[in-house]
Design a protein around this motif. Structure first.
Motif, PDB file in Angstrom:
ATOM      1  N   THR A 485       8.024   4.189  -0.734  1.00 10.25           N
ATOM      2  CA  THR A 485       7.267   4.028   0.504  1.00 10.25           C
ATOM      3  C   THR A 485       8.171   4.195   1.718  1.00 10.25           C
ATOM      4  O   THR A 485       7.881   4.988   2.633  1.00 10.25           O
ATOM      5  N   LEU A 486       9.284   3.473   1.771  1.00  9.86           N
ATOM      6  CA  LEU A 486      10.182   3.576   2.921  1.00  9.86           C
ATOM      7  C   LEU A 486      10.802   4.968   3.009  1.00  9.86           C
ATOM      8  O   LEU A 486      10.945   5.522   4.112  1.00  9.86           O
ATOM      9  N   LEU A 487      11.152   5.546   1.870  1.00  9.24           N
ATOM     10  CA  LEU A 487      11.731   6.886   1.880  1.00  9.24           C
ATOM     11  C   LEU A 487      10.702   7.907   2.368  1.00  9.24           C
ATOM     12  O   LEU A 487      11.027   8.826   3.141  1.00  9.24           O
ATOM     13  N   GLY A 488       9.453   7.750   1.932  1.00 12.34           N
ATOM     14  CA  GLY A 488       8.400   8.666   2.353  1.00 12.34           C
ATOM     15  C   GLY A 488       8.079   8.560   3.832  1.00 12.34           C
ATOM     16  O   GLY A 488       7.816   9.569   4.505  1.00 12.34           O
ATOM     17  N   LEU A 489       8.108   7.355   4.375  1.00 10.29           N
ATOM     18  CA  LEU A 489       7.835   7.175   5.802  1.00 10.29           C
ATOM     19  C   LEU A 489       8.901   7.846   6.655  1.00 10.29           C
ATOM     20  O   LEU A 489       8.618   8.307   7.771  1.00 10.29           O
ATOM     21  N   GLY A 490      10.138   7.900   6.137  1.00 14.58           N
ATOM     22  CA  GLY A 490      11.220   8.499   6.897  1.00 14.58           C
ATOM     23  C   GLY A 490      11.348   9.997   6.713  1.00 14.58           C
ATOM     24  O   GLY A 490      11.690  10.718   7.656  1.00 14.58           O
ATOM     25  N   THR A 491      11.086  10.494   5.491  1.00 20.79           N
ATOM     26  CA  THR A 491      11.257  11.922   5.234  1.00 20.79           C
ATOM     27  C   THR A 491      10.009  12.730   5.570  1.00 20.79           C
ATOM     28  O   THR A 491      10.112  13.941   5.828  1.00 20.79           O
ATOM     29  N   ARG A 492       8.846  12.113   5.561  1.00 19.79           N
ATOM     30  CA  ARG A 492       7.588  12.779   5.929  1.00 19.79           C
ATOM     31  C   ARG A 492       6.806  11.875   6.881  1.00 19.79           C
ATOM     32  O   ARG A 492       5.736  11.351   6.542  1.00 19.79           O
ATOM     33  N   PRO A 493       7.347  11.670   8.064  1.00 19.22           N
ATOM     34  CA  PRO A 493       6.773  10.670   8.979  1.00 19.22           C
ATOM     35  C   PRO A 493       5.373  11.005   9.484  1.00 19.22           C
ATOM     36  O   PRO A 493       4.658  10.100   9.929  1.00 19.22           O
ATOM     37  N   ASP A 494       4.971  12.289   9.443  1.00 22.53           N
ATOM     38  CA  ASP A 494       3.646  12.661   9.953  1.00 22.53           C
ATOM     39  C   ASP A 494       2.553  12.552   8.892  1.00 22.53           C
ATOM     40  O   ASP A 494       1.383  12.775   9.205  1.00 22.53           O
ATOM     41  N   ASP A 495       2.925  12.215   7.670  1.00 21.35           N
ATOM     42  CA  ASP A 495       1.934  12.185   6.584  1.00 21.35           C
ATOM     43  C   ASP A 495       1.191  10.861   6.480  1.00 21.35           C
ATOM     44  O   ASP A 495       0.123  10.806   5.863  1.00 21.35           O
ATOM     45  N   TRP A 496       1.772   9.798   7.063  1.00 25.21           N
ATOM     46  CA  TRP A 496       1.261   8.460   6.769  1.00 25.21           C
ATOM     47  C   TRP A 496       1.003   7.683   8.052  1.00 25.21           C
ATOM     48  O   TRP A 496       1.785   7.744   8.997  1.00 25.21           O
ATOM     49  N   ALA A 497      -0.118   6.929   8.049  1.00 22.92           N
ATOM     50  CA  ALA A 497      -0.492   6.135   9.221  1.00 22.92           C
ATOM     51  C   ALA A 497       0.084   4.730   9.170  1.00 22.92           C
ATOM     52  O   ALA A 497       0.315   4.102  10.210  1.00 22.92           O
ATOM     53  N   VAL A 498       0.311   4.205   7.965  1.00 26.86           N
ATOM     54  CA  VAL A 498       0.828   2.847   7.760  1.00 26.86           C
ATOM     55  C   VAL A 498       1.681   2.850   6.496  1.00 26.86           C
ATOM     56  O   VAL A 498       1.375   3.584   5.542  1.00 26.86           O
ATOM     57  N   GLY A 499       2.719   2.019   6.487  1.00 29.35           N
ATOM     58  CA  GLY A 499       3.512   1.828   5.286  1.00 29.35           C
ATOM     59  C   GLY A 499       3.595   0.363   4.911  1.00 29.35           C
ATOM     60  O   GLY A 499       3.767  -0.497   5.779  1.00 29.35           O
ATOM     61  N   LEU A 500       3.471   0.075   3.592  1.00 25.17           N
ATOM     62  CA  LEU A 500       3.535  -1.291   3.072  1.00 25.17           C
ATOM     63  C   LEU A 500       4.538  -1.304   1.920  1.00 25.17           C
ATOM     64  O   LEU A 500       4.272  -0.735   0.861  1.00 25.17           O
ATOM     65  N   ALA A 501       5.687  -1.922   2.133  1.00 27.12           N
ATOM     66  CA  ALA A 501       6.752  -1.897   1.130  1.00 27.12           C
ATOM     67  C   ALA A 501       7.072  -3.313   0.676  1.00 27.12           C
ATOM     68  O   ALA A 501       7.512  -4.141   1.469  1.00 27.12           O
ATOM     69  N   ALA A 502       6.856  -3.588  -0.616  1.00 29.40           N
ATOM     70  CA  ALA A 502       7.167  -4.901  -1.190  1.00 29.40           C
ATOM     71  C   ALA A 502       8.449  -4.795  -2.015  1.00 29.40           C
ATOM     72  O   ALA A 502       8.643  -3.834  -2.760  1.00 29.40           O
ATOM     73  N   VAL A 503       9.321  -5.769  -1.870  1.00 27.27           N
ATOM     74  CA  VAL A 503      10.613  -5.859  -2.567  1.00 27.27           C
ATOM     75  C   VAL A 503      11.244  -4.476  -2.770  1.00 27.27           C
ATOM     76  O   VAL A 503      11.512  -4.051  -3.899  1.00 27.27           O
ATOM     77  N   PRO A 504      11.520  -3.750  -1.673  1.00 30.41           N
ATOM     78  CA  PRO A 504      11.981  -2.371  -1.800  1.00 30.41           C
ATOM     79  C   PRO A 504      13.499  -2.231  -1.845  1.00 30.41           C
ATOM     80  O   PRO A 504      14.242  -3.129  -1.429  1.00 30.41           O
ATOM     81  N   VAL A 505      13.972  -1.091  -2.321  1.00 27.15           N
ATOM     82  CA  VAL A 505      15.305  -0.612  -1.988  1.00 27.15           C
ATOM     83  C   VAL A 505      15.175   0.038  -0.617  1.00 27.15           C
ATOM     84  O   VAL A 505      14.382   0.973  -0.434  1.00 27.15           O
ATOM     85  N   ALA A 506      15.932  -0.453   0.350  1.00 23.52           N
ATOM     86  CA  ALA A 506      15.850   0.055   1.721  1.00 23.52           C
ATOM     87  C   ALA A 506      17.155   0.696   2.172  1.00 23.52           C
ATOM     88  O   ALA A 506      17.155   1.649   2.952  1.00 23.52           O
ATOM     89  N   ASP A 507      18.265   0.159   1.716  1.00 27.72           N
ATOM     90  CA  ASP A 507      19.604   0.662   2.020  1.00 27.72           C
ATOM     91  C   ASP A 507      20.284   0.828   0.670  1.00 27.72           C
ATOM     92  O   ASP A 507      20.773  -0.144   0.085  1.00 27.72           O
TER      93      ASP A 507
END
Length: 619
Positions: A485-507
């Motif tokens: 979810t976090l990777l998708g929001l950053g690499t394809r920012p125009d594809d998604w209106a909202v992101g919901l990430a639970a217990v993610p790998v972020a860094d």
């Protein structure tokens, strides 16, 4: 003795239930796992239930019908094992979901816990005194009271210890790479160990040793790490005098069983001609195998008869079997559900085996299948639609793992979104299990980016087919799904209106340094090295690299004790969002990689839905 009970008086309970939203009922309805039973005392069983509002272990005397709660801890307990004679219940004691702890045990015939006591009672005693806390890496119990305990720590790597009654633990195995206890033979003389000494954490080899650690035999389809072929210990034969070991292999491009005798080296290739993955366990008398066949997000059961060399189907309804066991009388008990119907523990002898009291979870809508051409082949997606005409606001609910797959099974989370007018799409991207070894092993070096190519292809289909409203698309998931979810929001920012990430790998880099050792090994396999050895790959696969490109509002939830997706790397990502005033919310809770407390689960789903609806203009 604590029976499974709904706790509220009947009238008050009925009133509260009637006023409760359907989606909350699905979470609160009592559930039970498939009961595990003692091999030499089959009327003694152990199962997990959320009957008290927290998932805990329960003992069940099938002869008398008596049930009692075994564990009672603030953040729940799900890891438990019965001794072969049924006299002892072993359970793993960690701290608030951090997965780091020791094995405890208590008598099967115990009298339960004092009311309100969140800790251990005098019934509980350390099961392996002399062993320091660790991450668990397998447990096998013998008929003479001997235990074989697998452990994993950052300092020691993987170790295996033999613990005899009244004696100090003896270490018989140690290696820096991941390894664990597979099983102990019926006579207690042979130990099967799965290991990845060759350095490929996704493809294990099998070593059989004696209790002093001396080598008996080795089965290694990787040929020292040169081939991507894994093995999986499924269990020694359950009858006296039989040294055969059931092993899962991938030699024909999918999981299927082989019978191997480590004493003679003889292998019996069963060549079970079913499409998809095939897993197996022994019938109690050793006369056959119970086969669980998984294909295209559904599963079914078969019996393989050794005498006839034949497959005989075990009738189950269409849907997903999430576990099955053959009983001494030849019947089969299995945990079944579908996306539309809640889980039940059923028996081929007829009826429901274990029916928890209280309300039944409301049904949901069935799934339909979508097959979409992607850059790596056809991608399978499961779709649930609300009533009415599309296009709908749509949640792409991305599964974790990545070695997992979504199936036609009951799930309260997706059903809650459907209740609120959302379509739900679940994608079995490359890296998922259930579609053959090549599909699962596709994740190499371009980790995260490969999965997102498949998700992007399914997104395009969902929009072009009229299912999804392109202006109201939500990318969501937990664990690896939260990472995507976090990777998708950053690499394809125009594809998604909202992101919901639970217990993610972020860094990804910080996550690698902070996570449990077994996951470090997995990341080295996926990315081809450590962050210091392949920094460009970790950077390309890390959501933190793309955080400044994120446009959609982001909701993140994280467990402060999570050893898999540790909190520090989440905070690093959140700090970057905050530094640029990006729209985001963060919810931190006192548990590990998810919660076993029903009310906490409901709270998290409610917060996610409120966040999404608010930012989609639906609140």
């Amino acid at each position: 003795m604590t029976e499974i009970d709904g706790s509220k008086p009947g009238a008050a309970r009925d009133t509260a239930r009637d006023a409760m939203p359907e989606w909350e009922k699905r979470f609160r309805a009592p559930r039970v796992s498939l009961p595990d039973w003692a091999e030499d005392a089959p009327e003694r069983a152990l199962f997990v239930s959320n009957a008290t509002g927290t998932y805990e272990l329960y003992a069940w005397d099938r002869a008398t019908g008596a049930q009692r709660q075994v564990t009672d801890r603030p953040n729940g307990t799900t890891d438990g094992v019965l001794s072969l004679d049924g006299e002892w219940i072993w359970w793993f004691s960690d701290t608030d979901g951090d997965e780091f702890g020791v094995w405890m045990r208590q008598p099967f015939s115990g009298t339960g816990r004092p009311e309100g006591d969140p800790g251990a009672t005098p019934l509980d005693e350390p099961a392996t005194p002399g062993l320091a806390p660790s991450y668990p890496a397998g447990l096998a119990l013998g008929r003479d009271g001997t235990a074989v305990v697998g452990r994993s720590t950052d300092e020691e790597g993987s170790t295996v210890h033999v613990v005899r009654p009244g004696a100090a633990p003896v270490e018989i195995y140690r290696h820096r790479e991941s390894a664990g206890v597979g099983d102990l033979s019926h006579d207690g003389t042979l130990i099967a160990v799965e290991h990845t000494e060759h350095g490929d954490a996704m493809h294990s080899a099998v070593r059989v040793v004696r209790l002093d650690g001396s080598l008996v035999a080795e089965l290694d389809d990787t040929e020292g790490g040169t081939k991507e072929l894994g093995l999986d210990v499924l269990g020694f034969a359950p009858v006296a005098g039989d040294s055969r070991l059931l092993v899962g292999h991938q030699r024909r491009g999918r999981w299927e069983p082989v019978v191997w005798d480590p004493l003679t080296g003889e292998e019996s290739d069963l060549a079970i001609e079913l499409p998809g993955d095939v897993h197996a366990e022994w019938y109690p008398d050793g006369s056959g195998l119970l086969i669980e066949h998984s294909f295209e997000a559904r599963s079914e059961l078969w019996r393989y008869d050794f005498v006839k060399s034949a497959l005989i189907q075990v009738e189950t309804p269409a849907g997903t079997v999430s576990g099955a066991t053959a009983r001494p009388d030849g019947s089969v008990e299995y945990l079944w559900s579908s996306a539309a119907r809640p889980p039940e523990v059923r028996s081929t002898a007829g009826g429901v085996v274990l029916d928890p009291p209280g309300m039944t979870a409301p049904a949901s809508v069935p799934v339909t299948d979508a097959w979409v051409e992607g850059p790596g082949g056809r991608v399978h997606a499961l779709v649930q639609r609300p009533s009415g005409e599309g296009p709908f606001p749509t949640v792409f609910e991305i599964h974790g793992g990545p070695t997992w797959h979504d199936s036609d099974a009951f799930a309260a989370g997706p059903a809650a979104w459907v209740d609120h007018g959302f379509a739900v799409v679940r994608v079995n991207y490359r890296g998922s299990t259930g579609y053959g070894r090549e599909w699962t092993d596709a994740l190499k070096h371009r980790v995260g980016l490969i999965e997102l190519e498949d998700i992007t292809a399914v997104r395009a289909w969902a929009v072009s087919s009229g299912l999804a409203d392109p202006e109201r698309l939500v990318l969501a998931g937990g664990s690896w799904g939260g990472y995507l979810t976090l990777l998708g929001l950053g690499t394809r920012p125009d594809d998604w209106a909202v992101g919901l990430a639970a217990v993610p790998v972020a860094d990804y880099v910080t996550a690698y340094h902070d996570e449990m050792e077994a996951l470090k090994a997995m990341d080295r396999t996926l990315l081809g090295g450590t962050p210091e050895e392949v920094p460009e790959r970790f950077a390309a696969s890390s959501p933190l690299t793309y955080v400044d490109a994120v446009k959609a509002p982001v909701y993140i939830s994280a467990g402060v004790n999570d050893p898999r997706c540790p909190i520090r790397q989440v905070e690093n990502y959140v700090d970057r969002l905050a530094a640029r005033d990006a729209v985001h919310e963060v919810y931190r809770y006192d548990a590990g990689h998810g919660s076993l407390v029903v009310e906490e689960r409901i709270k998290q789903v409610r917060l996610e839905m409120e966040f999404a609806r608010r930012h989609l203009g639906m609140a």
